[in-house]
Design an enzyme around this catalytic site. Structure first.
Site: not given
Length: 315
Positions: A117, A142, A144, A195, A218, A240, A268, A290, A292
């Site tokens: 991320t 990924k 953000k 996402e 999500d 998740k 996560c 994902d 991490d």
């Protein structure tokens, strides 16, 4: 059988910045279930976005600890507590206890791929973080993002990491008015997936246009009950354990979503390696992983999973 729960706080090595704000620590709740000489452990990360706090999760768990002593099963737990962080910690502790008590040996993959991320920052800083990640062997990034400098940030990262696969996570921050054009721009940049661009309670606009890249639910997807509403809006769902309320519902959601034509992502929260171990059975069922969360901690729990070159290793 005995059970207990308690809170922990894990400082981060650097701030984790998303569209909702910044975090500098991971606050988790741990459940331990002990019986027949073995202890099962589960962990959850209470999330304010879903009305959760460490205090509320501990409050939800306390009455159930006595029921564990009386033989509460994972199946019974699904009806006793709604999906969320509290149920996740207890469900995973019971699953871990069952596996240890049966003496079954680990049979999953030795390692799993994971995205790395890149948190919200200036285009230049995000490009620099991409260069560092790729140099360490990461192949999927990924990003953000919030509603500012979207194309500038994506373009900067793409130039810095031309061979990396990119996925974007807007965390519900984008308005519907700009979404269709942004999707077109992201597709032109070779972005593999977007996402949760719109708020979960206001995502019907996704039905109004053909998506030039897959869009993943999500915040809009917690359990199997959500799937009917997601058809025609999303191509993928992010599973998740803190949303599903544990590995029991997570596995069922994965099967149901696949049967209904959705692709899968495994995600996560900010967490320790305990939470990633609990999600491991889903690792070979999904397209994107994902995992991490523990890499953001200044120090992980022991024994810690090993992260290297875009993969996480069981031991």
């Amino acid at each position: 059988m005995q059970a207990r729960c308690y809170a922990e706080s894990w400082p981060l090595r650097t701030a984790f910045v998303i569209s909702r704000g910044a975090r500098t620590e991971a606050q988790v709740v741990v459940v331990e279930v002990t019986g027949d000489g073995v202890t099962g452990v589960g962990e959850c990360t209470p999330y304010p976005r879903y009305g959760e706090s460490v205090e509320s999760v501990l409050q939800q768990l306390q009455p159930l600890l006595c029921e564990v002593a009386q033989g509460l099963t994972r199946e019974q737990l699904q009806a006793r507590l709604f999906a969320g962080a509290a149920r996740n910690a207890l469900d995973c502790a019971l699953a871990d206890w069952e596996a240890k008590r049966s003496g079954s040996k680990f049979s999953g993959p030795a390692s799993l791929p994971t995205v790395q991320t890149l948190v919200i920052d200036s285009p230049e800083a995000m490009a620099g973080a991409a260069v560092q990640a790729v140099a360490q062997g990461v192949s999927v990034l990924k990003l953000k993002l919030d509603d500012r400098e979207v194309l500038e940030r994506v373009t900067a990262v793409r130039r810095a990491a031309p061979d990396a696969q990119l996925v974007i996570d807007a965390n519900e921050a984008w308005p519907a008015e700009t979404l269709q054009e942004r999707c077109r721009q992201l597709a032109e940049q070779g972005v593999a997936m977007l996402e949760q661009p719109l708020p979960a309670n206001d995502d019907a606009f996704l039905e109004s246009f053909a998506h030039p890249l897959p869009i993943c639910a999500d915040e809009s997807c917690h359990t199997r009950e959500d799937l009917p509403r997601l058809r025609g809006r999303y191509e993928m769902v992010n599973i998740k354990l803190d949303k599903t309320g544990g590995i029991t519902e997570a596995l069922a959601l994965a099967d149901a979503a696949k049967a209904q034509g959705f692709e899968l992502m495994l995600g996560c929260m900010l967490c320790t390696s305990r939470a990633i171990r609990a999600a491991w059975p889903l690792g070979d069922k999904v397209r994107f992983l994902d995992l991490d969360g523990p890499t953001w901690l200044a120090k992980d729990v022991e024994p810690a999973l090993r992260f290297a070159a875009g993969r996480v290793y069981w031991s």
